[in-house]
Design an enzyme around this catalytic site. Structure first.
Site, mmCIF file in Angstrom:
data_model
loop_
_atom_site.group_PDB
_atom_site.id
_atom_site.type_symbol
_atom_site.label_atom_id
_atom_site.label_comp_id
_atom_site.label_asym_id
_atom_site.label_seq_id
_atom_site.Cartn_x
_atom_site.Cartn_y
_atom_site.Cartn_z
ATOM 1 N NE ARG A 9 -3.807 0.066 2.037
ATOM 2 C CZ ARG A 9 -4.601 0.564 2.961
ATOM 3 N NH1 ARG A 9 -4.642 0.002 4.145
ATOM 4 N NH2 ARG A 9 -5.334 1.614 2.732
ATOM 5 C CB CYS A 10 4.133 1.972 1.300
ATOM 6 S SG CYS A 10 5.471 3.170 1.343
ATOM 7 C CB SER A 11 3.852 5.318 -3.498
ATOM 8 O OG SER A 11 4.387 6.325 -2.658
ATOM 9 N NE ARG A 14 2.215 1.043 -5.321
ATOM 10 C CZ ARG A 14 1.534 1.860 -4.525
ATOM 11 N NH1 ARG A 14 1.052 1.414 -3.371
ATOM 12 N NH2 ARG A 14 1.326 3.119 -4.865
#
Length: 113
Positions: A9-11, A14
């Site tokens: 969920r963390c850019s 990712r």
């Protein structure tokens, strides 16, 4: 073996994962919100990062602000808080043998792979 402690969920996490995928090297993904490091594992990670436990804490998380901010906490208490509330652990963390970085910015990951 390269390991990434990852939160999809963390850019930034990712982006870090993308860097590892592009490297072509083998790596293991640990979704640390589902598979939380033990206190012993977290201590080993902190030692590899060569930082104080407080520097691995996400201080903008609500749980930190409501339950811990402004308190005089020992390193043990901070580590315990991260084990009990893994959302507090900064991400992504990438470990390659005896080297580790927090991937903020994600390009820091390239330093150890």
């Amino acid at each position: 073996m390269i390991t990434i402690y990852h939160n999809n969920r963390c850019s930034k996490s990712r982006q870090g994962l993308s860097i590892l995928e592009a490297s072509g090297k083998d790596f293991e993904v640990i979704k640390y919100l589902e598979n939380t490091p033990t206190e012993t594992e977290l201590r080993a990670i902190i030692k590899l990062l060569d930082i104080a436990p407080i520097n691995l804490v996400r201080k903008n998380e609500t749980i930190w602000k409501t339950d811990f901010k402004g308190k005089d906490l020992s390193d043990d208490a901070i580590i315990s808080a991260m084990v009990n509330h893994p959302k507090l652990i900064e991400r992504p963390i990438v470990i390659n043998n005896k080297k580790a970085v927090i991937g903020r910015p994600p390009e820091k990951i390239k330093e150890i792979i």
